[in-house]
Design a protein around this motif. Sequence first.
Motif, PDB file in Angstrom:
ATOM      1  N   HIS A   8      -7.168  -8.073  -4.319  1.00 22.34           N
ATOM      2  CA  HIS A   8      -6.597  -8.774  -3.149  1.00 22.34           C
ATOM      3  C   HIS A   8      -7.558  -8.736  -1.956  1.00 22.34           C
ATOM      4  CE1 HIS A   8      -2.662  -8.670  -5.225  1.00 22.34           C
ATOM      5  NE2 HIS A   8      -3.002  -7.439  -5.573  1.00 22.34           N
ATOM      6  N   ASP A  31      -9.854 -10.576  -0.728  1.00 23.21           N
ATOM      7  CA  ASP A  31     -10.061 -11.758   0.111  1.00 23.21           C
ATOM      8  C   ASP A  31      -8.919 -11.980   1.100  1.00 23.21           C
ATOM      9  OD1 ASP A  31      -8.386 -12.261  -2.086  1.00 23.21           O
ATOM     10  OD2 ASP A  31      -8.737 -14.424  -1.936  1.00 23.21           O
ATOM     11  N   LYS A  32      -7.760 -11.332   0.859  1.00 23.48           N
ATOM     12  CA  LYS A  32      -6.613 -11.498   1.754  1.00 23.48           C
ATOM     13  C   LYS A  32      -6.467 -10.348   2.763  1.00 23.48           C
ATOM     14  CE  LYS A  32      -3.994 -14.096  -1.692  1.00 23.48           C
ATOM     15  NZ  LYS A  32      -2.755 -14.137  -2.529  1.00 23.48           N
ATOM     16  N   ASP A  65      -0.244  -9.115   6.929  1.00 23.66           N
ATOM     17  CA  ASP A  65      -0.757  -9.552   5.629  1.00 23.66           C
ATOM     18  C   ASP A  65      -1.146  -8.356   4.763  1.00 23.66           C
ATOM     19  OD1 ASP A  65      -0.419 -12.209   6.349  1.00 23.66           O
ATOM     20  OD2 ASP A  65      -2.451 -12.386   7.163  1.00 23.66           O
ATOM     21  N   CYS A  66      -1.786  -7.380   5.384  1.00 24.45           N
ATOM     22  CA  CYS A  66      -2.191  -6.181   4.651  1.00 24.45           C
ATOM     23  C   CYS A  66      -0.973  -5.374   4.210  1.00 24.45           C
ATOM     24  CB  CYS A  66      -3.121  -5.318   5.499  1.00 24.45           C
ATOM     25  SG  CYS A  66      -4.696  -6.129   5.897  1.00 24.45           S
ATOM     26  N   ILE A 125       0.419  -6.848   1.113  1.00 25.26           N
ATOM     27  CA  ILE A 125      -0.404  -6.565  -0.061  1.00 25.26           C
ATOM     28  C   ILE A 125      -0.169  -5.147  -0.570  1.00 25.26           C
ATOM     29  CG2 ILE A 125      -2.794  -6.227  -0.839  1.00 25.26           C
ATOM     30  CD1 ILE A 125      -3.538  -8.573   1.050  1.00 25.26           C
TER      31      ILE A 125
END
Length: 426
Positions: A186, A188-189, A212-213, A216
Amino acid sequence: MITQAPRGVEDWYGERMHRRAYVERIARELARTYGMTEIITPMFEHTVLFQRGVGETTDVVQKEMYTFTDKGDRSITLKPEGTAGVMRAYLEHNLYANPAPAKLYYVTQAFRYEKPQSGRLRQHHQFGVEFVGAKSPLAEVELISLVTAFIRKLGLKDAKLHINSIGCPNCKKAYNDALLSYLRKHEDKLCDTCRERMQKNPLRVIDCKNPDCKEIVKDAPRTVEYLDQECREHFEELKSLLTELSIPFEVDTGIVRGLDYYTKTVFEFVNSEGFTLCGGGRYDGLIHEIDEKQDIPSVGFGMGIERILYFLEKEGVELPPMDTPDLYVGILGRDARARAYGLVNEIRKSGLIVETDFLDRSVKAQMKYANKIGAKKVVIIGGNELEKGLASVKDMSTGEQTEAELSKLPELLTGGATKNVSIENP
């Protein structure tokens, strides 16, 4: 700018100072009942202490420290937290030669360059404890018990204990490998900071506040899945002890804490909105990190005084009011000034709060002032009162007036017998 403080710092006075002092007093009194002794360490230390102790990959070291070069060309840092300085003092003064364990508490200033927000300032204050010399999970329970008692004593209701285990170096390697493998899928995110963190210390990614993290890492491997036998047994015993002592808790595998020195137990007291009131845990390798010749287990916690005050205000908790003067001694005429002030000091020796006039106000203005400062009783002293050794004392709450011998005013104020008289107000 000369009359405006820098951003992220506060002046303390009046009611807020009173509330802060009350919280600190309760902290000190409670720590004393747990057999803890106070330690004060310097406001600044050699920068390398925090780099090695706190961890070079942490946000504190990388982004938040106030570091400067002094006139001796030494790198100096204002302390961002209390633990590293206490451990340095423990080693420097050979406190390990004393009977173990050492239980040290502090109320200290700390400095972090971060965005000021509710309950968090660039110059703030921490109440913390370092419990040095015990491997048993009962050491964690001792501190959790203290924090629980502290929260209850202050009257806070919305603070729940969350616990986790992040293991020791023996089991961290396997976990870090698994976490890094997951994060690479993950990468790239992830935010730029986490992409850097995952190479140096992947555990830090779990602590990221980026939405976002956080999404993930929600499905990332957890430390409790990789604990070795010793760490697993330690965590299970901790949970058993807390249960037996009726201290409610929640296992929260998202807690990793923001400093590198933590091992095994980590804990936080969190409110229903996710704000952390207190954070702590075990750091058995910290002393060895500072001095390779020593290897002494430790556990501790820190809680921000400003954050506590924020929680108290948010929950509407009423603290005891500020003390007001037990007596206001009004002075009538310049000739009475010296002897009246002498009486003020004499009464203060009995431990009473006594105020008097310093502005040559009229009697009416002095009575008005005494009312404004909340004086419980008022006596006006002039030449006649001094000559007779008698004066009229007015109870400001009831309006009742009592004639008393000046020499017995302390007795009157502390509940001694007096003679009631009916006279006009001064």
